[in-house]
Design an enzyme around this catalytic site. Structure first.
Site, PDB file in Angstrom:
ATOM      1  N   GLY A  11       5.063  10.796 -42.189  1.00 16.23           N
ATOM      2  CA  GLY A  11       6.167  10.075 -41.548  1.00 16.23           C
ATOM      3  C   GLY A  11       6.288   8.681 -42.151  1.00 16.23           C
ATOM      4  N   LEU A  13       5.664   5.718 -40.886  1.00 11.54           N
ATOM      5  CA  LEU A  13       4.494   4.849 -40.681  1.00 11.54           C
ATOM      6  C   LEU A  13       3.289   5.356 -41.474  1.00 11.54           C
ATOM      7  CD1 LEU A  13       3.078   2.467 -39.361  1.00 11.54           C
ATOM      8  CD2 LEU A  13       2.605   3.925 -37.369  1.00 11.54           C
ATOM      9  N   ASP A  37      -1.738  20.437 -37.678  1.00 12.59           N
ATOM     10  CA  ASP A  37      -0.715  20.368 -36.638  1.00 12.59           C
ATOM     11  C   ASP A  37      -1.403  19.962 -35.332  1.00 12.59           C
ATOM     12  OD1 ASP A  37       1.065  21.052 -34.547  1.00 12.59           O
ATOM     13  OD2 ASP A  37       2.120  22.437 -35.888  1.00 12.59           O
ATOM     14  N   ILE A  38      -0.976  18.866 -34.729  1.00  9.65           N
ATOM     15  CA  ILE A  38      -1.692  18.358 -33.542  1.00  9.65           C
ATOM     16  C   ILE A  38      -1.505  19.238 -32.312  1.00  9.65           C
ATOM     17  CG2 ILE A  38      -1.699  15.963 -34.374  1.00  9.65           C
ATOM     18  CD1 ILE A  38       0.485  15.367 -32.228  1.00  9.65           C
ATOM     19  N   ALA A  61       4.442  12.535 -34.328  1.00  6.86           N
ATOM     20  CA  ALA A  61       5.268  12.545 -33.120  1.00  6.86           C
ATOM     21  C   ALA A  61       6.545  13.342 -33.358  1.00  6.86           C
ATOM     22  CB  ALA A  61       5.638  11.112 -32.716  1.00  6.86           C
ATOM     23  N   TYR A 126      12.690  12.012 -24.770  1.00  5.88           N
ATOM     24  CA  TYR A 126      11.748  11.460 -25.760  1.00  5.88           C
ATOM     25  C   TYR A 126      10.825  10.442 -25.069  1.00  5.88           C
ATOM     26  CZ  TYR A 126      10.171   8.325 -29.506  1.00  5.88           C
ATOM     27  OH  TYR A 126       9.409   7.529 -30.332  1.00  5.88           O
TER      28      TYR A 126
END
Ligand SMILES: NC(=O)c1ccc[n+]([C@@H]2O[C@H](COP(=O)([O-])OP(=O)(O)OC[C@H]3O[C@@H](n4cnc5c(N)ncnc54)[C@H](OP(=O)(O)O)[C@@H]3O)[C@@H](O)[C@H]2O)c1
Length: 288
Positions: A11, A13, A37-38, A61, A126
């Site tokens: 991502g 960040l 994959d979380i 996220a 979200y």
């Protein structure tokens, strides 16, 4: 040397952290979604059991605010359950967690900057999913930093700065809302703050706000981008009252940064950070 895992490494960040010059104090291990994959707790557990990480930085996220209104299950699976999985494995293997959260945990009805202890009340899916993630982390762990940030942009990925630059290149006229007030945050600044937390090693755990200093509207933000990228195009940026979205947006989401300033002296003004990023972009450091 601290051993640090970065999740969601592809991502904006995550990639910005990867770009930082090697300080010689941190041994980074980057995992993108396809690496880890979380939502898959077993895989997280297997990796953490044999890796001896000191810190975990969770940049993973579900960040599509509009999409979260219809794909609510996915948003909660990643932002809430995923965060819970990470917190659980951090707890078992004594890994300190640095988790990124959002200004969208607030409803935007305040008239003064939000402190870290102000009442949360997200107004879209979200924000609700991110708040649930925060709550799971706080339930599981004592050794965590939850960093709430706002209006992120970077040289990487899709973000407002790059969208405006692309529109300027096309010579489009832009109508940008003046309805929301908040603070843009450069991923470079946030990445430096995260590194500071790790290198210091003694910063009290808990929730921190992180943005640049100051506040603005999306319209003024767009003008600042134009001013830095090509000031001839400033008059192409026009105001528009409303911006139609599926998800409700907090109309005010400025952070009170006093707690952060007590432990970190390097906050930039949002205008300086925008200027720095656009300078890097013009120098050819643009990356997908
Ligand atoms: N963007 C903003 O304006 C903003 C504002 C405030 C707070 N934040 C928070 O700041 C953090 C970083 O945001 P960002 O802008 O860097 O987000 P981003 O560019 O959308 O990156 C998120 C990364 O998470 C990955 N991911 C998604 N689901 C995953 C899963 N199940 N397992 C592992 N990785 C997964 C994505 O992978 P794919 O690339 O494969 O999709 C993506 O690379 C997030 O926590 C976000 O909520 C963002």
């Amino acid at each position: 040397m601290k051993k640090v895992i970065v999740l969601g490494a592809n991502g904006q960040l995550g990639k910005t952290i990867k770009d930082l010059p090697d300080s010689g104090t941190i041994d980074f291990h980057f995992y993108s979604r396809s690496d880890l994959d979380i939502t898959n707790k077993t895989k997280l557990e297997t990796l953490f059991a044999y890796s001896d990480f000191d810190y975990c930085i969770n940049c993973a996220a579900y960040t599509n605010v509009e999409g979260a209104e219809t794909n609510t299950e996915d948003a909660f699976l990643i932002n809430a359950e995923g965060a819970r999985h990470i917190a659980e494995v951090c707890n078992v293997y004594h890994v300190k967690l640095i988790h990124i959260s959002t200004d969208y945990v607030f409803d935007g009805e305040s008239i003064e900057p939000y402190t870290t202890t102000d009442q949360t009340n997200p107004i879209n899916q979200y924000g609700k999913s991110k708040l649930q993630g925060e709550l799971y982390i706080q339930e599981q762990l004592n050794e965590y930093y939850i960093i709430r940030t706002s209006w992120l942009y970077a040289l990487h990925g899709k973000n407002f700065v790059k969208t405006i630059i692309n529109k300027i290149k096309e010579d489009s006229t832009l109508n940008i809302t003046t309805e929301q007030v908040g603070t843009p945050t450069s991923c470079v600044d946030l990445a430096h703050f995260i590194i500071h937390l790790i290198n210091q090693g003694i910063v009290p755990y808990g929730v921190y706000n992180f943005s640049a200093n100051g506040s603005t509207t999306w319209y003024e933000f767009a003008k600042e981008i134009a001013k830095n990228y090509n000031s001839d195009k400033l008059e192409k940026i026009k105001t528009s009252g409303s911006f139609k979205t599926v998800a409700k947006r907090p109309k005010y989401s400025v952070f009170d940064l006093k707690k952060t300033e007590r432990i970190y002296k390097e906050l930039n003004t949002w205008q300086n950070s925008v200027g720095d990023l656009i300078k890097a972009y013009k120098a050819g450091k643009y990356l997908k």
